[in-house]
Write a protein that holds these residues in place. Structure first.
Motif, PDB file in Angstrom:
ATOM      1  N   LEU A  14       0.883  -1.164   0.000  1.00  0.00           N
ATOM      2  CA  LEU A  14       0.000   0.000   0.000  1.00  0.00           C
ATOM      3  C   LEU A  14       0.917   1.209   0.000  1.00  0.00           C
ATOM      4  O   LEU A  14       1.647   1.455   0.967  1.00  0.00           O
ATOM      5  CB  LEU A  14      -0.904  -0.003   1.231  1.00  0.00           C
ATOM      6  CG  LEU A  14      -1.779   1.225   1.429  1.00  0.00           C
ATOM      7  CD1 LEU A  14      -2.761   1.395   0.273  1.00  0.00           C
ATOM      8  CD2 LEU A  14      -2.518   1.137   2.762  1.00  0.00           C
ATOM      9  N   LEU A  16       1.995   4.803   0.355  1.00  0.00           N
ATOM     10  CA  LEU A  16       1.551   5.975   1.099  1.00  0.00           C
ATOM     11  C   LEU A  16       2.143   7.261   0.543  1.00  0.00           C
ATOM     12  O   LEU A  16       1.536   8.324   0.647  1.00  0.00           O
ATOM     13  CB  LEU A  16       1.914   5.824   2.576  1.00  0.00           C
ATOM     14  CG  LEU A  16       1.365   4.550   3.237  1.00  0.00           C
ATOM     15  CD1 LEU A  16       1.909   4.407   4.638  1.00  0.00           C
ATOM     16  CD2 LEU A  16      -0.151   4.561   3.226  1.00  0.00           C
ATOM     17  N   THR A  26      -3.077  -9.851   1.608  1.00  0.00           N
ATOM     18  CA  THR A  26      -4.160  -9.795   0.633  1.00  0.00           C
ATOM     19  C   THR A  26      -4.451 -11.191   0.109  1.00  0.00           C
ATOM     20  O   THR A  26      -3.564 -12.045   0.056  1.00  0.00           O
ATOM     21  CB  THR A  26      -3.731  -8.899  -0.547  1.00  0.00           C
ATOM     22  OG1 THR A  26      -3.286  -7.653  -0.032  1.00  0.00           O
ATOM     23  CG2 THR A  26      -4.855  -8.653  -1.506  1.00  0.00           C
ATOM     24  N   ALA A  44      -6.911  -6.063   6.685  1.00  0.00           N
ATOM     25  CA  ALA A  44      -6.369  -4.873   7.339  1.00  0.00           C
ATOM     26  C   ALA A  44      -6.725  -4.918   8.828  1.00  0.00           C
ATOM     27  O   ALA A  44      -7.348  -5.855   9.310  1.00  0.00           O
ATOM     28  CB  ALA A  44      -6.935  -3.615   6.679  1.00  0.00           C
ATOM     29  N   ASP A  95      -8.628   6.875  -1.394  1.00  0.00           N
ATOM     30  CA  ASP A  95      -7.998   6.065  -2.428  1.00  0.00           C
ATOM     31  C   ASP A  95      -6.966   5.131  -1.807  1.00  0.00           C
ATOM     32  O   ASP A  95      -6.350   5.458  -0.799  1.00  0.00           O
ATOM     33  CB  ASP A  95      -7.289   6.954  -3.453  1.00  0.00           C
ATOM     34  CG  ASP A  95      -8.235   7.857  -4.208  1.00  0.00           C
ATOM     35  OD1 ASP A  95      -9.455   7.644  -4.117  1.00  0.00           O
ATOM     36  OD2 ASP A  95      -7.747   8.767  -4.892  1.00  0.00           O
ATOM     37  N   ALA A  96      -6.791   3.984  -2.443  1.00  0.00           N
ATOM     38  CA  ALA A  96      -5.732   3.051  -2.059  1.00  0.00           C
ATOM     39  C   ALA A  96      -4.925   2.742  -3.310  1.00  0.00           C
ATOM     40  O   ALA A  96      -5.469   2.288  -4.313  1.00  0.00           O
ATOM     41  CB  ALA A  96      -6.323   1.776  -1.469  1.00  0.00           C
ATOM     42  N   LEU A  98      -2.018   0.457  -4.686  1.00  0.00           N
ATOM     43  CA  LEU A  98      -1.345  -0.787  -4.352  1.00  0.00           C
ATOM     44  C   LEU A  98      -0.410  -1.228  -5.468  1.00  0.00           C
ATOM     45  O   LEU A  98      -0.648  -0.931  -6.637  1.00  0.00           O
ATOM     46  CB  LEU A  98      -2.382  -1.884  -4.107  1.00  0.00           C
ATOM     47  CG  LEU A  98      -3.348  -1.559  -2.983  1.00  0.00           C
ATOM     48  CD1 LEU A  98      -4.732  -2.000  -3.344  1.00  0.00           C
ATOM     49  CD2 LEU A  98      -2.874  -2.180  -1.694  1.00  0.00           C
TER      50      LEU A  98
END
Length: 137
Positions: A14, A16, A26, A44, A95-96, A98
């Protein structure tokens, strides 16, 4: 085949900020009884896992070129010899962004294609599948 499942546990980063990511456990999940969809399950620090569902075709296309509009976008990148897959998930909560190894996702998708080849997703759907689900819970 209706109950057949393909799963793959992996760690996605993820992101940042540029160059700074946090590993997130995951699971990629594909079910033959929902042949158009792929699920990404994030384990998570929440009471329940977070699940995103989107088209298998989107993930397949994203291995080769930018794909998707709106809530889910997928595109490949190469850093040296390593090929990576980027996934951007957008929601009202934020938003994420990855990133993971493209080869891992490609192997998972290969197994889904062996289970339900492209163009056969609609085989066995409709009334037969509904009746089967009702009669065999």
């Amino acid at each position: 085949m209706d109950g057949a499942v393909v799963e793959r546990d992996l760690v996605m980063d993820l992101l940042l900020s540029p160059g700074h990511g946090v590993p997130v456990l995951t699971r990629l999940l594909y079910r033959a009884d929902d042949p158009f969809a792929v699920r990404i399950v994030f384990h998570a620090d929440a009471a329940a896992p977070v699940v995103w569902t989107f088209a298998r075709e989107l993930l397949l296309e994203g291995l080769f070129r930018a794909a998707g509009e709106g809530d889910v976008r997928v595109w490949p990148t190469a850093t040296g010899a390593e090929h990576e897959l980027n996934i951007l998930l957008r929601s009202p909560d934020g938003d994420a962004f990855l990133r993971t190894r493209a080869a891992t996702v490609s192997a998972f998708l290969g197994r889904t294609l062996d289970l339900v080849p492209p163009g056969t997703e609609s085989d066995g759907t409709g009334l037969t599948r509904v009746l089967d689900a009702l009669l065999n819970p």
